[in-house]
Design a protein around this motif. Structure first.
Motif, short mmCIF file in Angstrom:
data_model
loop_
_atom_site.label_atom_id
_atom_site.label_comp_id
_atom_site.label_asym_id
_atom_site.label_seq_id
_atom_site.Cartn_x
_atom_site.Cartn_y
_atom_site.Cartn_z
N GLY A 48 -4.80 46.75 62.00
CA GLY A 48 -5.07 47.32 60.68
C GLY A 48 -3.79 47.57 59.93
O GLY A 48 -2.69 47.31 60.43
N LYS A 49 -3.92 48.08 58.73
CA LYS A 49 -2.76 48.36 57.89
C LYS A 49 -2.69 49.84 57.56
O LYS A 49 -3.70 50.53 57.53
CB LYS A 49 -2.82 47.56 56.60
CG LYS A 49 -2.63 46.09 56.80
CD LYS A 49 -2.60 45.36 55.49
CE LYS A 49 -2.41 43.88 55.74
NZ LYS A 49 -2.45 43.11 54.51
N LYS A 50 -1.49 50.29 57.29
CA LYS A 50 -1.22 51.66 56.87
C LYS A 50 -0.35 51.57 55.62
O LYS A 50 0.54 50.72 55.54
CB LYS A 50 -0.47 52.40 57.99
CG LYS A 50 0.03 53.76 57.61
CD LYS A 50 0.83 54.36 58.75
CE LYS A 50 1.58 55.57 58.28
NZ LYS A 50 2.41 56.14 59.31
N TYR A 51 -0.64 52.41 54.65
CA TYR A 51 0.09 52.39 53.39
C TYR A 51 0.75 53.74 53.15
O TYR A 51 0.20 54.77 53.52
CB TYR A 51 -0.85 52.11 52.21
CG TYR A 51 -1.68 50.87 52.37
CD1 TYR A 51 -1.14 49.62 52.20
CD2 TYR A 51 -3.03 50.97 52.69
CE1 TYR A 51 -1.91 48.49 52.34
CE2 TYR A 51 -3.81 49.85 52.83
CZ TYR A 51 -3.24 48.60 52.65
OH TYR A 51 -4.01 47.49 52.79
N SER A 52 1.91 53.70 52.51
CA SER A 52 2.54 54.95 52.06
C SER A 52 3.14 54.70 50.68
O SER A 52 3.59 53.60 50.37
CB SER A 52 3.62 55.42 53.04
OG SER A 52 4.73 54.57 53.01
N ILE A 53 3.11 55.73 49.87
CA ILE A 53 3.66 55.65 48.51
C ILE A 53 4.46 56.91 48.25
O ILE A 53 4.05 58.01 48.60
CB ILE A 53 2.54 55.44 47.47
CG1 ILE A 53 3.13 55.22 46.08
CG2 ILE A 53 1.56 56.59 47.47
CD1 ILE A 53 2.12 54.73 45.06
N TYR A 54 5.65 56.72 47.68
CA TYR A 54 6.54 57.84 47.34
C TYR A 54 6.89 57.71 45.87
O TYR A 54 7.33 56.65 45.41
CB TYR A 54 7.79 57.82 48.19
CG TYR A 54 8.79 58.89 47.80
CD1 TYR A 54 8.48 60.23 47.93
CD2 TYR A 54 10.03 58.55 47.29
CE1 TYR A 54 9.39 61.21 47.56
CE2 TYR A 54 10.94 59.51 46.93
CZ TYR A 54 10.62 60.84 47.06
OH TYR A 54 11.50 61.81 46.69
N ILE A 55 6.69 58.79 45.12
CA ILE A 55 7.00 58.83 43.69
C ILE A 55 8.16 59.81 43.50
O ILE A 55 7.97 61.02 43.55
CB ILE A 55 5.77 59.27 42.87
CG1 ILE A 55 4.58 58.37 43.20
CG2 ILE A 55 6.08 59.26 41.39
CD1 ILE A 55 3.28 58.87 42.69
N PRO A 56 9.39 59.29 43.34
CA PRO A 56 10.55 60.18 43.23
C PRO A 56 10.54 61.06 41.98
O PRO A 56 11.10 62.15 42.00
CB PRO A 56 11.76 59.23 43.18
CG PRO A 56 11.25 57.91 43.58
CD PRO A 56 9.77 57.89 43.36
N HIS A 57 9.89 60.62 40.91
CA HIS A 57 9.86 61.38 39.66
C HIS A 57 9.23 62.75 39.86
O HIS A 57 9.73 63.76 39.36
CB HIS A 57 9.10 60.58 38.60
CG HIS A 57 8.94 61.29 37.30
ND1 HIS A 57 9.99 61.43 36.42
CD2 HIS A 57 7.87 61.90 36.73
CE1 HIS A 57 9.57 62.10 35.37
NE2 HIS A 57 8.28 62.39 35.52
#
Length: 86
Positions: A48-57
């Motif tokens: 399977g897949k794992k996602y991560s998102i980081y928004i520095p703002h």
């Protein structure tokens, strides 16, 4: 102790994208990970897949785990779009 099999997570892709956040276009760092069943340190079967998102703002970080999904739907769709490419 020596294990001959297990589950490993590998980084497949890291991408910078502009997303719409509160009416502004801000940068977001999206990472796509792939789960593998491995035997003797050789990845054999993708699980399977794992996602991560980081928004520095706004200093926000979201990720999906193997068991739970705690990411807002609009960010999950963006991550899945990146994941389809790789």
């Amino acid at each position: 102790m020596f294990f001959i099999f297990g589950i490993k997570t590998k980084l497949k892709r890291k991408e910078d994208r502009k997303i719409l956040k509160n009416g502004l276009h801000v940068n977001a760092i999206i990472k796509v990970y792939q789960y593998y069943f491995e035997l003797f340190f050789i990845p054999l079967i993708p699980l399977g897949k794992k996602y991560s998102i980081y928004i520095p703002h706004s200093d926000e970080y979201y990720e999906t785990n193997y068991f739970s999904k705690e990411m807002p739907e609009e960010y999950l769709e963006i991550c899945k779009e990146v994941g389809r490419l790789y």
